[in-house]
Design an enzyme around this catalytic site. Structure first.
Site, short mmCIF file in Angstrom:
data_model
loop_
_atom_site.label_atom_id
_atom_site.label_comp_id
_atom_site.label_asym_id
_atom_site.label_seq_id
_atom_site.Cartn_x
_atom_site.Cartn_y
_atom_site.Cartn_z
N PRO A 9 0.80 -1.22 0.00
CA PRO A 9 0.00 0.00 0.00
C PRO A 9 0.84 1.28 0.00
CG PRO A 9 -0.12 -1.09 2.14
CD PRO A 9 0.53 -2.05 1.19
N ASN A 10 0.36 2.23 -0.79
CA ASN A 10 0.91 3.58 -0.88
C ASN A 10 2.24 3.66 -1.64
OD1 ASN A 10 -1.19 4.83 0.77
ND2 ASN A 10 -0.26 3.70 2.45
N ARG A 17 5.18 11.18 -2.25
CA ARG A 17 4.89 10.81 -0.87
C ARG A 17 6.12 10.93 0.03
NH1 ARG A 17 4.67 4.59 1.11
NH2 ARG A 17 3.99 5.08 3.20
N TYR A 22 11.31 8.56 1.44
CA TYR A 22 11.24 7.59 0.33
C TYR A 22 11.93 8.05 -0.95
CZ TYR A 22 7.80 5.77 3.59
OH TYR A 22 7.19 5.30 4.73
N ASN A 71 8.07 -5.51 -0.98
CA ASN A 71 7.99 -4.41 -0.02
C ASN A 71 6.53 -4.39 0.44
OD1 ASN A 71 7.87 -2.13 1.49
ND2 ASN A 71 8.82 -0.77 -0.03
N ALA A 74 3.27 -0.76 4.82
CA ALA A 74 2.73 -0.75 6.19
C ALA A 74 2.25 -2.14 6.63
CB ALA A 74 1.60 0.26 6.28
N GLU A 95 12.49 -9.42 1.74
CA GLU A 95 11.72 -8.22 2.11
C GLU A 95 12.60 -6.99 1.94
OE1 GLU A 95 9.68 -8.37 5.93
OE2 GLU A 95 9.97 -6.22 6.18
N HIS A 97 12.76 -2.51 2.11
CA HIS A 97 12.18 -1.22 2.48
C HIS A 97 13.07 -0.11 1.98
CE1 HIS A 97 9.20 -3.06 5.07
NE2 HIS A 97 10.15 -3.87 5.50
N ARG A 104 13.10 4.71 12.47
CA ARG A 104 11.85 5.49 12.45
C ARG A 104 10.97 5.13 13.64
NH1 ARG A 104 9.25 5.15 6.71
NH2 ARG A 104 7.99 6.81 7.70
C1 DQA Z 1 8.23 1.21 3.83
C2 DQA Z 1 8.34 1.41 5.34
C3 DQA Z 1 6.98 1.20 6.00
O1 DQA Z 1 7.10 1.41 7.41
C4 DQA Z 1 5.96 2.16 5.45
O2 DQA Z 1 4.69 1.91 6.01
C5 DQA Z 1 5.91 2.17 3.98
C6 DQA Z 1 7.15 2.07 3.21
C7 DQA Z 1 9.56 1.52 3.11
O3 DQA Z 1 9.72 1.09 1.98
O4 DQA Z 1 10.42 2.22 3.67
O5 DQA Z 1 4.85 2.35 3.37
O6 DQA Z 1 7.93 -0.16 3.57
#
Ligand code: DQA
Length: 145
Positions: A9-10, A17, A22, A71, A74, A95, A97, A104
């Site tokens: 998501p996102n 964003r 990011y 990835n 959240a 995985e 990020h 964080r």
């Molecule tokens: C994320 C880190 C997560 O905590 C966050 O919710 C994201 C992006 C990252 O790529 O740094 O949406 O996965």
């Protein structure tokens, strides 16, 4: 060899964003960087992004790839279901990020998904995907001998 790159998501909002966390690359730009590296490594890649947990789970169940770069965004911090989906298939997952989740908010320090993966890479921006792809391909090649 084929690798499926899954974003949660996102991640479709990258570029606009929270660029302090990011970076300013869009998901499309990151995907082209991944495709370029994949060509060098002689592997095929396909891309999937969804804001829905169920769709991500269906993608994991239905993939015909040799490995997954994921990835979970959240959902890393909430989703036992995505962890179980990865555990329910036999292919390896890495995985990734973009941000350093350990630098964080405390709720980001824990990933439910990570224990189902062979490893996790966090904090290198778009580079996390490239490092993750290299690690995953090496792992699969090692297994295949
Ligand atoms: C994320 C880190 C997560 O905590 C966050 O919710 C994201 C992006 C990252 O790529 O740094 O949406 O996965």
């Amino acid at each position: 060899m084929k690798i499926t790159v899954i974003n949660g998501p996102n991640i479709n909002m990258l570029g606009k964003r929270e660029t302090n966390y990011y970076g300013d690359k869009t998901l499309e730009q990151i995907n082209s960087m991944i495709s370029e590296l994949a060509a060098v490594l002689c592997v095929k890649v396909d891309f999937f992004q969804s804001n829905s947990e169920g769709e991500i789970i269906d993608c994991i169940h239905n993939t015909d790839s040799d490995g997954m770069l994921i990835n979970p965004a959240a959902y890393s911090h909430t989703s036992i279901a995505i962890r179980d989906a990865i555990s329910s298939v036999t292919i390896p997952a890495v995985e990734v990020h973009l941000s350093n989740i350990f630098g964080r908010d405390e709720f980001r320090h824990h990933s439910y998904v990570a224990p189902a993966c062979i490893g996790q890479i966090s904090g290198f921006g778009a580079g996390s995907y490239l490092l993750g792809l290299r690690a995953l391909v090496e792992h699969i090649k090692g297994k295949k001998g």
